[in-house]
Scaffold this motif. Sequence first.
Motif, PDB file in Angstrom:
ATOM      1  N   GLU A  54     124.466  73.918  53.230  1.00 29.17           N
ATOM      2  CA  GLU A  54     125.057  74.624  52.090  1.00 29.17           C
ATOM      3  C   GLU A  54     123.998  75.034  51.086  1.00 29.17           C
ATOM      4  O   GLU A  54     123.921  76.198  50.675  1.00 29.17           O
ATOM      5  CB  GLU A  54     126.090  73.714  51.426  1.00 29.17           C
ATOM      6  CG  GLU A  54     126.608  74.221  50.087  1.00 29.17           C
ATOM      7  CD  GLU A  54     127.329  73.126  49.313  1.00 29.17           C
ATOM      8  OE1 GLU A  54     126.869  72.767  48.211  1.00 29.17           O
ATOM      9  OE2 GLU A  54     128.341  72.604  49.833  1.00 29.17           O
ATOM     10  N   GLU A  69     128.742  77.274  46.229  1.00 31.96           N
ATOM     11  CA  GLU A  69     128.678  75.916  46.756  1.00 31.96           C
ATOM     12  C   GLU A  69     129.361  75.771  48.118  1.00 31.96           C
ATOM     13  O   GLU A  69     128.868  75.057  48.982  1.00 31.96           O
ATOM     14  CB  GLU A  69     129.281  74.940  45.743  1.00 31.96           C
ATOM     15  CG  GLU A  69     128.500  74.888  44.425  1.00 31.96           C
ATOM     16  CD  GLU A  69     127.070  74.421  44.617  1.00 31.96           C
ATOM     17  OE1 GLU A  69     126.881  73.236  44.936  1.00 31.96           O
ATOM     18  OE2 GLU A  69     126.149  75.247  44.451  1.00 31.96           O
ATOM     19  N   ASP A  70     130.505  76.407  48.300  1.00 33.83           N
ATOM     20  CA  ASP A  70     131.209  76.285  49.580  1.00 33.83           C
ATOM     21  C   ASP A  70     130.659  77.240  50.642  1.00 33.83           C
ATOM     22  O   ASP A  70     130.387  76.845  51.767  1.00 33.83           O
ATOM     23  CB  ASP A  70     132.710  76.547  49.399  1.00 33.83           C
ATOM     24  CG  ASP A  70     133.380  75.471  48.550  1.00 33.83           C
ATOM     25  OD1 ASP A  70     132.782  74.394  48.392  1.00 33.83           O
ATOM     26  OD2 ASP A  70     134.489  75.726  48.049  1.00 33.83           O
ATOM     27  N   GLY A  75     127.876  79.504  50.243  1.00 35.46           N
ATOM     28  CA  GLY A  75     126.435  79.753  50.239  1.00 35.46           C
ATOM     29  C   GLY A  75     126.077  81.218  50.325  1.00 35.46           C
ATOM     30  O   GLY A  75     124.993  81.587  50.760  1.00 35.46           O
TER      31      GLY A  75
END
Length: 928
Positions: free
Chosen positions: A165, A772-773, A775
């Motif tokens: 990530e 964050e999830d 990328g």
Amino acid sequence: MRLSKTLTAMAVATVLLGGCQATAQQSQANNAAVVQQQNLPDVDISYESFTLDNGLRVVVHEDRKAPIVAVNVWYGVGSKDESQGQTGFAHLFEHLMFNGTENYDDEYFGPFERAGATDMNGTTNNDRTNYFQNVPTPALDMALWMESDRMGHLLGAVTQAKLDEQRGVVQNEKRQGEAQPYGRVFGFLAEQTFPEGHPYSWSVIGSMEDLNAASLDDVHQWFNDYYGAANAVVVLAGDIDVETAKAKMNKYFGDIDAGKPLKKIESWVAKREGTKRATMEDNVPAPRLYKLWNTAEMGTADSDYLGLLVDILASGKNSRLYQRLVYDEQIASMVSGFNYERVLAGQFFIIADAKPGVDMDRIEAIIDEEVAKIIAEGPTAEELARTKFSTVAGFVRGAERIGGFGGKSDILAAGEVYHGDPGFYEQSMEHLKTATPAKVQAAAERWLSDGAFVLNVVPQPNYTTIEGQADRSELPEVGELPQLDLPELTTFTLSNGLEVALAERHDVPTVQMRLVIDSGYASDFGGKVGTASYTMSMLREGTATRDSLELSKELESLGTNLYASASLDNSTVSMDALVTNLEPSLDIMADILMNPAFSEEEIERKRGLWIENIKKEKAQPTAQAFRVLPQLIFGDNHAYSVPFTGSGTEASINSLTREDLVDHANTWLRPDMSRLVIVGATTEAEIKPLLEAYLGDWENPAAAAPEKQFTAVAPQQEARVYLIDQPGTPQSTIIAGHLAPSSNVDNAEAIDVMNTILGGSFTSRLNMNLREDKGWSYGARSSWYSAEEAGMMLATAPVQTDKTKESIQEILKELNGYLGDNPASDDELAKVVANKTAKLPGAYETKSALLGSIVSTLEKGKDMTWLESYGQRVRALEVDTIRDTADDVLRPNALTWVIIGDLSLIEDDVRSLNLGTVTKLDSNGNPL
């Protein structure tokens, strides 16, 4: 501390060096400088330091002016500690340090947002990695628990999924940087100007190949090699004493292992011979020249001398190269320079942008002339004295803050990590004190005469640890937070009717003031766009008695910052002055306000630079979007249908005449449309007579005060898509917006909190999704761009090109979910409310922050009681109110999309979404 005494002696001695050769006018200026520098303010960064048994070094600075503590953790590891084939590790690991620990496996920012942390971030450079935040005093245990947990209890939480990530996030950060004009330059310069294998021959962010090759074992090894307690420094600054610090540091950090013995290169100065040249092609708005030399390392006298020299040569209007290239010969639109100080080696940069049609060789020849002249003759005593004093004034202002970049904790940490001495800044001040024209000249000769680019083992102490004292099973609770306590606001009116508001703040001897005039870009409606901004910018370009360069030189000698500018709804004249130089500074402020020259010569000189700046805005995706989006949302017949950069258009700026500027100033710059807000070390009894003396003669014109004209604007009822081509860019910039309420609505706090949950913070929905999830982006945000009459609600996301379509879908998913089956939750509201209220006691640490809030409060017709009660209003918000606010404000089916990217790669994908009518625009926002 010796700072004020040494600098006073330095300033006097330096000015006297040139007295026998000066003209009468120069002698008078130098004598004035002596008087000013004898009054140099004293800034004492007192500290105590100690070392834990495990080798962790701790520095403590006590400053009780606000109930906050700066926690600044520096590790002695940067990109110079990497090896070829594993570049980018230091920076990648910095990202991983924010993704949870063995005892708190969640986003690092969460507890800090609830506690009201400010100035919170982590950064990596060639020589160190740091993590810092300011927290309310009751939150200190929480902050130390969190920092010690990731120092001593991290690896169990660093998983392959988290590595993948954050690798994606870092790669998008790299793409985003390289997508900017000139964004590939410094990586190339690093390769070309340092020998192969030199730790500075690769960029901090590293290569895509090395980042892709980084394995989980590699990352774990990096932590074991460099993140031991003996390779770290913790600075605690603010509302704390050394005894408290010792107890808390032993409790939270004393059980952490010292780490491995380290091998470190201490110096590798890569001085070059001969001249090397290279050419790079890139998507840039103007030809740019970089000329640099490899020079002495940080902390040496020569490095500090070169820092003074680069200001004299290429920093600001009074620099030699600005006057030659930009002012006199007008062949460059920008010239700048900096001394790039690093632990192993330094570099001396001069940078210039050529105006259209100008041969780069001509610019380089003038740079060579001025460098040769400095080497042969050295700087003048006046130049050196002025530059020294300006440097010290900047240091004084930085030392007002306990944390953040350049604050006291940063200064102390840098001294300890780079030089083994928290007070090393005093050594730099000593170099400053003893600098003479001859010494600066000698340094120039040593380092700038050749080599241009036109690009020890010691045993480790026997460290021990103590038995762990901190309970790692749960995060310490944040104690009761202090209440916001702002200074009283004194108001009075001058004899000419000018309203004045004063908030006393006597922490450091400076006074800041802002004259706010009810005009701004909106006052251009019906006329030439950019007039307000151009007029305000011309105030600094000379008066009836001071020309532009004299004005700039006088301000620099006083250590005064004075700016005039326009925003959407207001025009401002802002000043930041040392108390000792307040009266002469007011004299200049009054002069530019009441006696602007509007010199035809200066107007024409600025016009070329202004046009070049507009071209640069068009080359920068976000700035380009903010040029075209307002007209698309507000329509053609509205005062806000202008580029929100305030710069106007090439056509409007080319058509501006002196009469236009004079007419704007005579019409809009008047006391009855203005308010002066002051924050600083003064009282009404002290400041009012000075204001009467210098601003009392500012009179209203005979004509009635003008009013800005606003027309009605209807919200867009359906979605539209506008595409702007930027061939070859590695990212797409997505901005989607629609009409929104003005800043003056009664439910402003609810709109702000609603937006913060959606996209207004690091842990907001949009950023957690796209950064964050997924990328796909370095950062995605939403913002409520609120203005006096109306506003815009915007979602912004720079994303990797091959994820443009998917990113648009995710933005819509978040917006529709917010209004549908995934509305704002109680937990989200509680987190945002905690953040916005807990950080209030430390939010007004600086005069500028307090000044800005007072200005905004008074512009809304409110008082200090209203400002102080902000926390109560936010805490009173209920989740149903936030949900209702979202329903009222957000309209995802009627968004205006502006998407900038390589249309050969993204256009078909965007069209396949069937969002609405698709129109292609040129760089000016005109349909193609």
